[in-house]
Scaffold this active site. Sequence first.
Site, mmCIF file in Angstrom:
data_model
loop_
_atom_site.group_PDB
_atom_site.id
_atom_site.type_symbol
_atom_site.label_atom_id
_atom_site.label_comp_id
_atom_site.label_asym_id
_atom_site.label_seq_id
_atom_site.Cartn_x
_atom_site.Cartn_y
_atom_site.Cartn_z
ATOM 1 N N SER A 1 42.703 45.273 38.109
ATOM 2 C CA SER A 1 41.757 46.312 37.694
ATOM 3 C C SER A 1 40.335 45.989 38.163
ATOM 4 C CB SER A 1 41.784 46.414 36.172
ATOM 5 O OG SER A 1 41.377 45.181 35.626
ATOM 6 N N CYS B 1 48.654 51.792 42.719
ATOM 7 C CA CYS B 1 47.215 51.876 42.987
ATOM 8 C C CYS B 1 46.908 53.050 43.897
ATOM 9 C CB CYS B 1 46.701 50.571 43.572
ATOM 10 S SG CYS B 1 47.600 50.031 45.023
ATOM 11 N N ASN C 1 52.411 46.096 38.391
ATOM 12 C CA ASN C 1 53.066 47.336 38.834
ATOM 13 C C ASN C 1 54.061 47.121 39.975
ATOM 14 O OD1 ASN C 1 50.883 46.782 40.481
ATOM 15 N ND2 ASN C 1 50.381 48.922 40.845
ATOM 16 N N GLU D 1 41.581 43.666 45.604
ATOM 17 C CA GLU D 1 42.284 44.951 45.726
ATOM 18 C C GLU D 1 42.301 45.571 44.344
ATOM 19 O OE1 GLU D 1 43.190 46.396 48.329
ATOM 20 O OE2 GLU D 1 43.472 44.875 49.869
HETATM 21 P P1 NAD Z 1 44.457 43.377 35.334
HETATM 22 O O1 NAD Z 1 43.141 43.335 36.018
HETATM 23 O O2 NAD Z 1 44.484 43.531 33.866
HETATM 24 O O3 NAD Z 1 45.279 42.031 35.628
HETATM 25 C C1 NAD Z 1 45.549 41.606 36.940
HETATM 26 C C2 NAD Z 1 45.754 40.106 36.923
HETATM 27 O O4 NAD Z 1 44.528 39.459 36.591
HETATM 28 C C3 NAD Z 1 46.784 39.618 35.916
HETATM 29 O O5 NAD Z 1 47.554 38.593 36.515
HETATM 30 C C4 NAD Z 1 45.908 39.053 34.800
HETATM 31 O O6 NAD Z 1 46.547 38.063 34.023
HETATM 32 C C5 NAD Z 1 44.779 38.468 35.606
HETATM 33 N N1 NAD Z 1 43.526 38.236 34.837
HETATM 34 C C6 NAD Z 1 43.145 38.773 33.650
HETATM 35 N N2 NAD Z 1 41.925 38.324 33.308
HETATM 36 C C7 NAD Z 1 41.506 37.512 34.303
HETATM 37 C C8 NAD Z 1 40.308 36.782 34.553
HETATM 38 N N3 NAD Z 1 39.283 36.797 33.700
HETATM 39 N N4 NAD Z 1 40.216 36.088 35.693
HETATM 40 C C9 NAD Z 1 41.230 36.094 36.615
HETATM 41 N N5 NAD Z 1 42.381 36.756 36.426
HETATM 42 C C10 NAD Z 1 42.523 37.458 35.276
HETATM 43 O O7 NAD Z 1 45.291 44.527 36.069
HETATM 44 P P2 NAD Z 1 46.737 45.090 35.696
HETATM 45 O O8 NAD Z 1 46.602 45.910 34.442
HETATM 46 O O9 NAD Z 1 47.740 43.991 35.751
HETATM 47 O O10 NAD Z 1 47.017 46.070 36.937
HETATM 48 C C11 NAD Z 1 46.624 47.401 36.968
HETATM 49 C C12 NAD Z 1 45.394 47.577 37.842
HETATM 50 O O11 NAD Z 1 45.615 47.011 39.121
HETATM 51 C C13 NAD Z 1 45.083 49.042 38.108
HETATM 52 O O12 NAD Z 1 43.709 49.271 37.973
HETATM 53 C C14 NAD Z 1 45.493 49.234 39.557
HETATM 54 O O13 NAD Z 1 44.828 50.262 40.229
HETATM 55 C C15 NAD Z 1 45.194 47.907 40.145
HETATM 56 N N6 NAD Z 1 45.983 47.696 41.364
HETATM 57 C C16 NAD Z 1 45.342 47.716 42.572
HETATM 58 C C17 NAD Z 1 46.068 47.556 43.755
HETATM 59 C C18 NAD Z 1 45.409 47.564 45.118
HETATM 60 O O14 NAD Z 1 46.015 47.097 46.066
HETATM 61 N N7 NAD Z 1 44.197 48.067 45.260
HETATM 62 C C19 NAD Z 1 47.444 47.381 43.676
HETATM 63 C C20 NAD Z 1 48.061 47.379 42.443
HETATM 64 C C21 NAD Z 1 47.316 47.523 41.281
#
Ligand code: NAD
Length: 470
Positions: A219, A274, A144, A240
């Site tokens: 996530s 987020c 995002n 996060e």
């Molecule tokens: P996601 O969890 O699908 O992916 C995030 C990252 O994790 C990607 O780089 C992905 O390739 C990697 N990943 C996937 N499987 C993994 C594994 N098994 N082990 C380690 N890494 C792995 O999230 P997304 O869809 O890219 O982002 C959206 C989510 O992120 C939303 O839930 C949002 O709220 C959250 N978010 C939180 C913050 C915060 O600061 N709290 C900020 C931005 C987004």
Amino acid sequence: MSEFGMTIEGDHVIGHRMFEVVDPATGEVFAQAPECSPAQLDAAMHSALSAFTDWAADDDRRREVLDSAAAAVLAAADPLAELLTAEQGKPLADSRREIASAALWLRYFAQLELAPEIVRNGKHSHARIYRRALGVVAAITPWNFPIALAMWKIAPALRAGNTMLLKPSPCTPLSSLELGRILAGVLPAGVLNVVSGTDPLGAAITAHPTPRKISFTGSISTGRLVGVAAAQALKPATLELGGNDPAILLDDVVPAEVAEALFWAAFGNNGQTCFAVKRVYVPDALHDEVADALIEIAGRVRVGDGRQPGVQLGPLINGHQLDRVRGLVADAVRHGATATAGKQAVGPPGFFCAPTIVTDVTDGIRLVDDEQFGPALPIIRYHDLDDAVARADNGRYGLTASVWSGDPEWAHSIATRLDCGQVSINAHGGAVRPHLPFGGHKYSGIGVENGIWGLHEFTSMQVISGPSGT
Ligand code: NAD
């Protein structure tokens, strides 16, 4: 079609296999990114580990280099913004702001002191706490805000003396790969390695023995896997994660005065933020006026290709997110809700979705209880403020919230009752700044980023004590 490379040991490294990157405004593949192989991952980890001792040794040099990194990012801002918009969809002006924020973060951490703390200074004995770099930090980021959220990790981790490996989301790898190439011009080889790949690469990184810390944004479901992997190896993880951030309007609010700020706090970046407002609690007497004001704004917002001048909201990131948001709205309507969408949605083939205001909803349906992460905002009536506060605080999330009132002291007293990492008054996300800690309570995360507190998370404490004068 453009092919992008990774940065390993300061070199531009191409992949043996590639994966496709889609432009969400057209729905078409427009570039290829490298799928990092196990051998390349080992090489990147080895490079970061080899660079660590020299990088950790010279505090002044690190500060200078981070300042140079900020200048390099700004010098490349225009092409980097175009790339970010092409892969993520956000309007060009938003991409430029995101890149400017990355430079701001680098400059902030470059000037932040990391001095030892004297905790005993007696006649006979002396004790100081030092903050030592951890070693190699592995950073994993979402799609995002690929550049800003990577920089929330890069700037403090490098400032503290760590070296790094960054893996961006497979949906938006290109801007981070390009960032790696830009920073390779100012950072010593190995200090920042940027690799790309699909989700299994994330799992391989968290299972790798080299990193001494995992810094993850994404996530809740993936965060849990990352937390388990880190715990298995007894290494710290900052997580996060998601949020379902409430805005509570008190009964002295003037709807016309807050509607614009509230709208953009919910719909900026299409709600794919987020800390976006994800649900609004409104006193019964103000409900219709607030809903009408938000619907009026939704109707005049310009949705389209982020490269076109005047566009305020681009497409969603992919078809999966589009289906998810539509599914949540449809589910709410099945439960009696009224959904009013802006009129300017375009596409397919792009993944466009008009901003949608959802009324006649309450807690207990998915759109209210889950993180929608998209442009659909439920407006929930309340009769009793205590009940609204309890409902706003209910559930597994605890990232941010906001309270809106003409009486800031009253709003403040409500803010103190909410169990989340940040509460803004008469704004939302107002405290997302380089010098203020950002992090979630409950399922929204573990640990914080930003400020001195975020910097400390990339260190371990060491006490050195002895006779006075040592
Ligand atoms: P996601 O969890 O699908 O992916 C995030 C990252 O994790 C990607 O780089 C992905 O390739 C990697 N990943 C996937 N499987 C993994 C594994 N098994 N082990 C380690 N890494 C792995 O999230 P997304 O869809 O890219 O982002 C959206 C989510 O992120 C939303 O839930 C949002 O709220 C959250 N978010 C939180 C913050 C915060 O600061 N709290 C900020 C931005 C987004």
